[in-house]
Design a protein around this motif. Structure first.
Motif, PDB file in Angstrom:
ATOM      1  N   TYR A 179      -1.743  74.915  -2.377  1.00  0.00           N
ATOM      2  CA  TYR A 179      -2.203  76.203  -2.885  1.00  0.00           C
ATOM      3  C   TYR A 179      -3.710  76.344  -2.704  1.00  0.00           C
ATOM      4  O   TYR A 179      -4.495  75.484  -3.117  1.00  0.00           O
ATOM      5  CB  TYR A 179      -1.844  76.339  -4.370  1.00  0.00           C
ATOM      6  CG  TYR A 179      -2.232  77.674  -4.963  1.00  0.00           C
ATOM      7  CD1 TYR A 179      -1.477  78.818  -4.702  1.00  0.00           C
ATOM      8  CD2 TYR A 179      -3.368  77.797  -5.755  1.00  0.00           C
ATOM      9  CE1 TYR A 179      -1.836  80.043  -5.225  1.00  0.00           C
ATOM     10  CE2 TYR A 179      -3.738  79.019  -6.287  1.00  0.00           C
ATOM     11  CZ  TYR A 179      -2.971  80.140  -6.015  1.00  0.00           C
ATOM     12  OH  TYR A 179      -3.339  81.355  -6.540  1.00  0.00           O
ATOM     13  N   GLY A 180      -4.110  77.445  -2.069  1.00  0.00           N
ATOM     14  CA  GLY A 180      -5.518  77.754  -1.902  1.00  0.00           C
ATOM     15  C   GLY A 180      -6.230  76.948  -0.840  1.00  0.00           C
ATOM     16  O   GLY A 180      -7.458  77.017  -0.722  1.00  0.00           O
ATOM     17  N   LYS A 181      -5.478  76.163  -0.052  1.00  0.00           N
ATOM     18  CA  LYS A 181      -6.106  75.328   0.967  1.00  0.00           C
ATOM     19  C   LYS A 181      -5.451  75.578   2.324  1.00  0.00           C
ATOM     20  O   LYS A 181      -4.312  76.026   2.407  1.00  0.00           O
ATOM     21  CB  LYS A 181      -5.981  73.843   0.600  1.00  0.00           C
ATOM     22  CG  LYS A 181      -6.660  73.468  -0.712  1.00  0.00           C
ATOM     23  CD  LYS A 181      -6.500  71.992  -1.006  1.00  0.00           C
ATOM     24  CE  LYS A 181      -7.111  71.634  -2.362  1.00  0.00           C
ATOM     25  NZ  LYS A 181      -8.571  71.839  -2.372  1.00  0.00           N
ATOM     26  N   ASP A 182      -6.184  75.269   3.388  1.00  0.00           N
ATOM     27  CA  ASP A 182      -5.650  75.443   4.733  1.00  0.00           C
ATOM     28  C   ASP A 182      -4.533  74.440   4.998  1.00  0.00           C
ATOM     29  O   ASP A 182      -4.523  73.331   4.444  1.00  0.00           O
ATOM     30  CB  ASP A 182      -6.755  75.239   5.778  1.00  0.00           C
ATOM     31  CG  ASP A 182      -7.801  76.340   5.741  1.00  0.00           C
ATOM     32  OD1 ASP A 182      -7.475  77.448   5.265  1.00  0.00           O
ATOM     33  OD2 ASP A 182      -8.941  76.078   6.177  1.00  0.00           O
ATOM     34  N   GLN A 183      -3.613  74.831   5.860  1.00  0.00           N
ATOM     35  CA  GLN A 183      -2.555  73.913   6.275  1.00  0.00           C
ATOM     36  C   GLN A 183      -3.167  72.737   7.030  1.00  0.00           C
ATOM     37  O   GLN A 183      -4.100  72.901   7.818  1.00  0.00           O
ATOM     38  CB  GLN A 183      -1.552  74.622   7.189  1.00  0.00           C
ATOM     39  CG  GLN A 183      -0.467  73.699   7.729  1.00  0.00           C
ATOM     40  CD  GLN A 183       0.369  74.361   8.816  1.00  0.00           C
ATOM     41  OE1 GLN A 183       0.195  75.551   9.095  1.00  0.00           O
ATOM     42  NE2 GLN A 183       1.254  73.612   9.430  1.00  0.00           N
ATOM     43  N   ARG A 184      -2.652  71.550   6.768  1.00  0.00           N
ATOM     44  CA  ARG A 184      -3.127  70.366   7.474  1.00  0.00           C
ATOM     45  C   ARG A 184      -2.120  69.995   8.568  1.00  0.00           C
ATOM     46  O   ARG A 184      -0.912  70.079   8.367  1.00  0.00           O
ATOM     47  CB  ARG A 184      -3.334  69.212   6.496  1.00  0.00           C
ATOM     48  CG  ARG A 184      -4.410  69.550   5.468  1.00  0.00           C
ATOM     49  CD  ARG A 184      -4.790  68.369   4.622  1.00  0.00           C
ATOM     50  NE  ARG A 184      -3.691  67.906   3.798  1.00  0.00           N
ATOM     51  CZ  ARG A 184      -3.795  66.882   2.945  1.00  0.00           C
ATOM     52  NH1 ARG A 184      -4.932  66.241   2.823  1.00  0.00           N
ATOM     53  NH2 ARG A 184      -2.763  66.520   2.213  1.00  0.00           N
ATOM     54  N   GLN A 185      -2.645  69.589   9.720  1.00  0.00           N
ATOM     55  CA  GLN A 185      -1.802  69.312  10.881  1.00  0.00           C
ATOM     56  C   GLN A 185      -1.954  67.863  11.331  1.00  0.00           C
ATOM     57  O   GLN A 185      -2.826  67.134  10.870  1.00  0.00           O
ATOM     58  CB  GLN A 185      -2.173  70.255  12.025  1.00  0.00           C
ATOM     59  CG  GLN A 185      -1.925  71.723  11.722  1.00  0.00           C
ATOM     60  CD  GLN A 185      -2.298  72.604  12.891  1.00  0.00           C
ATOM     61  OE1 GLN A 185      -3.375  72.476  13.463  1.00  0.00           O
ATOM     62  NE2 GLN A 185      -1.402  73.499  13.261  1.00  0.00           N
ATOM     63  N   GLY A 186      -1.083  67.474  12.256  1.00  0.00           N
ATOM     64  CA  GLY A 186      -1.169  66.141  12.838  1.00  0.00           C
ATOM     65  C   GLY A 186      -0.541  65.053  12.005  1.00  0.00           C
ATOM     66  O   GLY A 186      -0.740  63.864  12.270  1.00  0.00           O
ATOM     67  N   PHE A 187       0.251  65.434  10.988  1.00  0.00           N
ATOM     68  CA  PHE A 187       0.899  64.452  10.126  1.00  0.00           C
ATOM     69  C   PHE A 187       2.118  63.845  10.830  1.00  0.00           C
ATOM     70  O   PHE A 187       2.925  64.561  11.429  1.00  0.00           O
ATOM     71  CB  PHE A 187       1.355  65.106   8.823  1.00  0.00           C
ATOM     72  CG  PHE A 187       0.268  65.243   7.785  1.00  0.00           C
ATOM     73  CD1 PHE A 187      -1.068  65.254   8.138  1.00  0.00           C
ATOM     74  CD2 PHE A 187       0.592  65.364   6.446  1.00  0.00           C
ATOM     75  CE1 PHE A 187      -2.064  65.384   7.181  1.00  0.00           C
ATOM     76  CE2 PHE A 187      -0.390  65.495   5.476  1.00  0.00           C
ATOM     77  CZ  PHE A 187      -1.724  65.500   5.841  1.00  0.00           C
ATOM     78  N   ALA A 188       2.260  62.536  10.695  1.00  0.00           N
ATOM     79  CA  ALA A 188       3.383  61.840  11.324  1.00  0.00           C
ATOM     80  C   ALA A 188       4.729  62.328  10.802  1.00  0.00           C
ATOM     81  O   ALA A 188       5.735  62.265  11.519  1.00  0.00           O
ATOM     82  CB  ALA A 188       3.251  60.337  11.102  1.00  0.00           C
TER      83      ALA A 188
END
Length: 307
Positions: A179-188
């Motif tokens: 919530y309120g944060k950018d999506q994080r990518q590159g997760f295994a």
């Protein structure tokens, strides 16, 4: 051509124009590359596989800024190279970001330096961190992907956590959408099925301690077996292994979604009344090869699902 079909054709061309296309290449390890690996401490005469059993997979990838690169490089055992190529082709199509991918000899075989540089890598003749036994990386049968986003986590006696690389600590929370944060990518976690579909069923994120989010591998039993086999036999074994997994997954998707996997190695061990396929191969190579060369049976739930 009618206006309708002309519009349909244009629609298809437009919709596919921005689909990325990648073509991974597989190359033998050159004499000069092998010498460079030895000089860097990545290769040794004591390694379970030598340069003639390794392959360099060259591939395109997309970084975290969305930029395309055509210099991805990873070194793995010959038998799995086509499947590793498929994995990275798939990651490219999925636009799964990779920060960097170059052989670990560029870091003098220092895994900590490679992780600190957020480098994706595979073969490295070294022991398991903090132990004497060989890492599966020493067989070219393990891949570490995006170490920063997928850190190695050790726990102290009092429950304290030690992250490698250190800046991976910010990814201790494995939620991609917050919530309120950018999506994080590159997760295994996003590519577990891609690796499993191509023979790399064992993910370090499944472990209790340490937890190695970046790490995908085959079992140690398989690593020892494939290193002892000829290149052709190892390739045939791994092809059957992958085919077995894919067929079972298609037949029993619910069980495989829960990782209740009884794999091809277990099937051969049951067939040969063996506790360890590798140990049986050492005693009687012909028995394992004969069993392996037979056509795969109709795979039942009992064969596919681990209770």
């Amino acid at each position: 051509m009618s206006k309708y079909w002309f519009k349909r054709l244009i629609s298809v061309l437009v919709s596919t124009a921005f689909i990325p296309v990648s073509a991974a290449n597989i190359a033998e390890i050159s004499v000069s590359e092998c010498k460079a690996m030895a000089t860097a401490g990545v290769m040794s005469a004591a390694a379970p596989v030598q340069c003639d059993r390794l392959r360099q997979v060259l591939f395109d990838y997309i970084d975290f800024q969305g930029q395309q690169h055509n210099n991805g490089s990873i070194i793995v055992m010959d038998a799995v190279a086509p499947y590793i190529a498929t994995i990275f082709e798939r990651l490219y199509i999925l636009k799964f970001p990779i920060n960097k991918a170059q052989p670990i000899r560029h870091y003098q075989g220092d895994d900590d330096l490679s992780m600190a540089d957020n480098n994706t890598s595979a073969f490295n003749y070294r022991p398991i961190a903090g132990k004497r036994s060989l890492s599966i990386h020493a067989y070219g049968l393990a891949v570490d992907i995006n170490p920063k986003q997928n850190p190695f986590v050790e726990f102290g006696e009092q429950g304290s956590a030690n992250f490698k690389p250190e800046n991976g600590a910010k990814y201790a929370n494995r939620m991609q959408f917050r919530y309120g944060k950018d999506q994080r990518q590159g997760f295994a976690e996003d590519v577990i099925s891609t690796f499993a579909d191509n023979g790399f069923l064992y993910w370090g994120g499944f472990w209790n301690t340490p937890i190695d989010y970046q790490h995908f591998q085959v079992s140690r039993n398989m690593a020892n077996l494939m290193a002892a086999m000829s290149a052709d036999n190892a390739a045939q074994f791994f092809a059957h292994y992958v085919q077995w997994y894919r067929t079972c997954k298609t037949s029993y998707p619910a069980a495989y979604a829960e990782h209740k996997v009884s794999d091809y190695t277990h099937y051969l061990e049951n067939k040969l009344n063996s506790e360890s396929l590798h140990k049986t191969f050492k005693l009687s190579p012909a028995s394992v090869i004969t069993a392996m060369q037979k056509a795969l049976p109709l795979q039942t739930a009992t064969m596919c699902i681990k209770k």
